[in-house]
Design a protein around this motif. Structure first.
Motif, mmCIF file in Angstrom:
data_model
loop_
_atom_site.group_PDB
_atom_site.id
_atom_site.type_symbol
_atom_site.label_atom_id
_atom_site.label_comp_id
_atom_site.label_asym_id
_atom_site.label_seq_id
_atom_site.Cartn_x
_atom_site.Cartn_y
_atom_site.Cartn_z
ATOM 1 N N LEU A 87 11.048 -2.817 -4.431
ATOM 2 C CA LEU A 87 10.556 -3.392 -3.181
ATOM 3 C C LEU A 87 11.641 -3.333 -2.108
ATOM 4 N N ILE A 88 12.867 -3.755 -2.466
ATOM 5 C CA ILE A 88 13.963 -3.757 -1.489
ATOM 6 C C ILE A 88 14.294 -2.335 -1.071
ATOM 7 N N TYR A 89 14.385 -1.457 -2.059
ATOM 8 C CA TYR A 89 14.753 -0.062 -1.797
ATOM 9 C C TYR A 89 13.716 0.615 -0.896
ATOM 10 N N VAL A 90 12.449 0.534 -1.271
ATOM 11 C CA VAL A 90 11.406 1.198 -0.483
ATOM 12 C C VAL A 90 11.283 0.536 0.891
ATOM 13 N N GLY A 91 11.251 -0.809 0.893
ATOM 14 C CA GLY A 91 11.070 -1.536 2.156
ATOM 15 C C GLY A 91 12.185 -1.257 3.137
ATOM 16 N N ALA A 133 10.242 11.568 10.020
ATOM 17 C CA ALA A 133 9.658 10.825 11.141
ATOM 18 C C ALA A 133 10.143 11.397 12.463
ATOM 19 N N MET A 134 11.407 11.813 12.485
ATOM 20 C CA MET A 134 11.984 12.359 13.717
ATOM 21 C C MET A 134 11.172 13.564 14.212
ATOM 22 N N ILE A 158 3.228 7.952 8.793
ATOM 23 C CA ILE A 158 4.554 8.159 8.201
ATOM 24 C C ILE A 158 4.856 7.051 7.197
ATOM 25 N N THR A 159 4.527 5.811 7.557
ATOM 26 C CA THR A 159 4.798 4.684 6.676
ATOM 27 C C THR A 159 4.100 4.872 5.339
ATOM 28 N N LEU A 160 2.834 5.208 5.390
ATOM 29 C CA LEU A 160 2.069 5.396 4.159
ATOM 30 C C LEU A 160 2.649 6.537 3.326
ATOM 31 N N TYR A 161 2.856 7.652 3.990
ATOM 32 C CA TYR A 161 3.299 8.850 3.289
ATOM 33 C C TYR A 161 4.680 8.651 2.676
#
Lengths: 370, 303
Positions: free
Chosen positions: B76-80, B175-176, B220-223
């Motif tokens: 959770l911490i890593y992905v978030g 994302a860039m 982007i967030t989902l992917y």
């Protein structure tokens, strides 16, 4: 509302001089059109007034205050963009209210003004829609309401009608003019459509190649063009322009020679509007020719006549085709409606050619009887 | 009169054309899932033999594996954090700043940020090991000692921070690239309208640029969330998931259980869990962020 002046304003991008030194005064409450072909610098002028571009040199004043270095956001200018530029994520109400966000304004007062502006352009029923749910005409009304809601110093319209269909354009033309007269904002419309400029504006600034070609009332530009550019640009179908050489009292145009109203020498260009030419019997005019094309256009008939001076266009009102192709006709025109331009393209005031009914016509007609 | 021999044109069956693709999908996508699903219900160990079919693996995940809660928290911490600060945050910042500066400079910077994505993962991992190395040869150690600061041992003391940083810097470029094109596609008259309406440059960013970026950011967030949840190669290279299990997110935990401990059946069961989590997250985000409208026909302004 403000009086606007431009003193020697120029704009260059590097080596490209988009705007040559420009001087201009627009009176408080005036409706002025900037008219010109694309690339003439008319939109640049508009963006300079809006504060989106800074002038390379010169001074722009609103009511005497130099605003050359004032940001767009502090100029209190309203713009309607050609593409309307509505914020796609906001509703119509939020779009119109957008400029008021940046003014310290009471919420109720802001809401009242939004309603008022929406009512003025008749979109009161659309306030909760999004721009994507509106037609082009409705989007334009929203853009207009957004520009008016902040009670701008000047209202700038960038080709506002060019994306509307023909019928809607005529309606909006009248409506814009009426709203401007009612609210009295100093208004500048940029357009390449002369009909728009002529029908709406009090004064027209005709531009070409980054320069003002002429400033004047619609009638000035139409009847007294200052130069060949304005003469050729204004009017549909365009003015007949024929090059010739003057010597003494005579102007030689191709194979023809016409009488000048005063002595002159050198290259001249003769300009006559098609609708100012009357077609008469061939022997009754100084210039005659044979009709090569007839184009009935409903309300009028457009003729092309091949004369010794070259092809000339003539427009006759009425639906009836009175002359058939191949017929010989004479061309006459009131002397004061014939315009002459010198070799630099400037119009020479008070110089005309004689294209009236032949003076010796009566004598010629009477001759056989003798 | 001879009638020409007209052969009725029979269209080839579409199935024939699709066969190669179907074959590939079956062998490389569907097959592994099925094999994994079967193994998850066995007791396969290092010897790769199946002794019996059992539900023990799932019982172990839910009840007996004491590491699972820590691993989930780490994930959770890593992905978030990677997602928020780098894969979206830094990406958006780069897109906005590189489009605001002169074009050539902007392209140059974007090119720089794409480099780590183009370099082999092993090389990138080794670079980070060198940066974080606490011995005098390490980059960070050299910098800190030059300023008279104590030496930090990132891999030992802040492993989670290190893997977030390493993954974030490589991940921001995705994302860039997408957001740069989103910023570019904003019509210039829209920003001009906002300026004339009284917005500052910050106001233009907030009222014109940000709304235009919100849809691509959702995508982007989902992917990237899914991709962060399932990949672990940089972590494996840089910290190996250690010390102990301190920097081991779920995907790496599966790998370590299966390949380090030889508990293949248990790894397969854990992987099944990851699949379920992935599907749940996707559906949840689809629901929450109205993804349907992202894939719907764009609402282009009438010109």
């Amino acid at each position: 509302m403000a009086k606007i002046t431009l003193n020697n304003v120029t704009k260059s991008w590097g080596e490209t001089h988009v705007l040559k030194p420009m001087n201009l005064t627009i009176e408080n409450g005036e409706f002025v059109a900037i008219l010109g072909p694309s690339g003439c610098g008319k939109s640049t002028t508009l963006f300079l007034l809006a504060g989106l571009y800074a002038p390379s040199a010169g001074e722009i004043t609103f009511d005497g205050h130099n605003v050359g270095r004032v940001d767009a956001r502090d100029r209190n200018v309203g713009i309607v963009f050609q593409s309307y530029a509505l914020y796609p994520n906001l509703t119509v109400r939020e779009n119109i209210a957008f400029p008021l966000r940046f003014k310290a304004m009471d919420k109720n007062e802001a809401a009242r003004r939004v309603e008022e502006a929406a009512a003025l352009v008749q979109i009161g029923a659309l306030l909760d829609r999004r721009p994507s749910q509106l037609s082009g005409g409705q989007q334009q009304r929203v853009a207009l309401a957004r520009a008016l809601v902040k009670e701008p110093n000047i209202l700038l319209l960038d080709e506002p009608l060019s994306n509307l269909d023909a019928t809607l354009r005529i309606t909006m033309r009248a409506e814009l003019k009426a709203i401007q007269k009612r609210l009295g904002f100093t208004t500048l419309i940029v357009t390449h459509d002369q009909i728009e400029a002529i029908t709406m504006a009090d004064r027209i600034i005709c531009m070409n190649n980054g320069e003002i070609a002429q400033i004047g009332t619609p009638d000035d530009l139409y009847r007294r063009p200052a130069n060949l550019f304005v003469a050729g640009f204004i009017g549909t179908p365009p003015m007949n322009l024929i090059k010739g050489e003057a010597a003494g009292r005579q102007l030689r145009l191709g194979q023809a020679a016409l009488d000048l109203s005063s002595d002159r020498s050198g290259s001249l260009t003769l300009g006559i509007r098609p609708e100012d030419i009357a077609l008469v019997a061939a022997d009754k005019a100084a210039l005659s020719g044979s009709i090569t094309a007839v184009e009935p256009m409903g309300r009028e008939v457009f003729y092309t006549v091949m004369t010794p001076a070259g092809p000339l266009h003539a427009l006759e009102y009425g639906e009836v085709v009175r002359h058939l192709p191949g017929t010989s006709v004479g061309l006459v025109c009131k002397q004061e409606l014939t315009l002459l331009f010198d070799q630099d393209g400037r119009r020479i005031a008070d110089l005309h050619v004689n294209l009236s009914h032949r003076a010796d016509t009566r004598a010629a007609e009477l001759a056989p009887a003798n | 009169m001879a009638t020409p021999n007209l052969r009725t044109h029979r269209p080839a069956r579409p199935v024939l054309y699709l066969l190669p693709a179907i074959g590939l999908l079956t062998v490389f996508f569907l097959g592994p899932i099925i094999v994994n699903g079967v193994i998850a219900f066995t007791d396969m160990g290092e010897n790769l033999r199946i002794g019996k079919f059992t539900l023990l693996n799932f019982e172990r995940i839910v009840q007996r594996d004491a590491r699972i809660p820590t691993v989930l928290l780490t994930t959770l911490i890593y992905v978030g954090a990677t997602l928020f600060f780098f894969n979206v945050g830094l990406g958006a910042l780069l897109a906005i700043t590189t489009t605001a500066i002169p074009e050539r400079l902007g392209s140059f910077f974007r090119g720089l940020w794409l480099l780590p994505r183009m370099s082999p993962a092993v090389l990138y991992g080794i670079l980070w090991i060198w940066i974080a190395d606490p011995t005098p040869t390490g980059l960070l150690a050299q910098v800190t000692s030059a300023f008279g600061l104590p030496v930090l041992n990132l891999r030992n003391d802040f492993p989670l921070f290190l893997i977030i940083l390493a993954n974030g810097i490589v991940g921001a470029s995705f994302a860039m690239v997408i957001l740069t094109s989103a910023v570019r596609s904003i019509p210039s008259h829209l920003s001009n309208a906002a300026r004339v309406d009284g917005a500052s440059e910050w106001g233009v960013l907030r009222h014109v640029v940000a709304p235009a970026l919100s849809q691509p950011i959702r995508f982007i967030t989902l992917y990237q969330a899914l991709s962060l949840m399932t990949t672990y190669e940089y972590i494996l290279l840089i910290t190996g998931g250690g010390p102990v299990y301190d920097s081991t997110p779920y995907a790496l935990y599966i790998y370590r259980r299966a390949f380090e401990n030889g508990a293949y059946a248990y790894g397969a069961a854990l992987a099944l869990g990851l699949m379920v989590i992935g599907i749940v997250v996707t559906l949840l985000q689809w629901r929450l962020t109205d993804m349907r409208s992202t894939f719907a026909a764009p609402k282009i302004e009438v010109l």
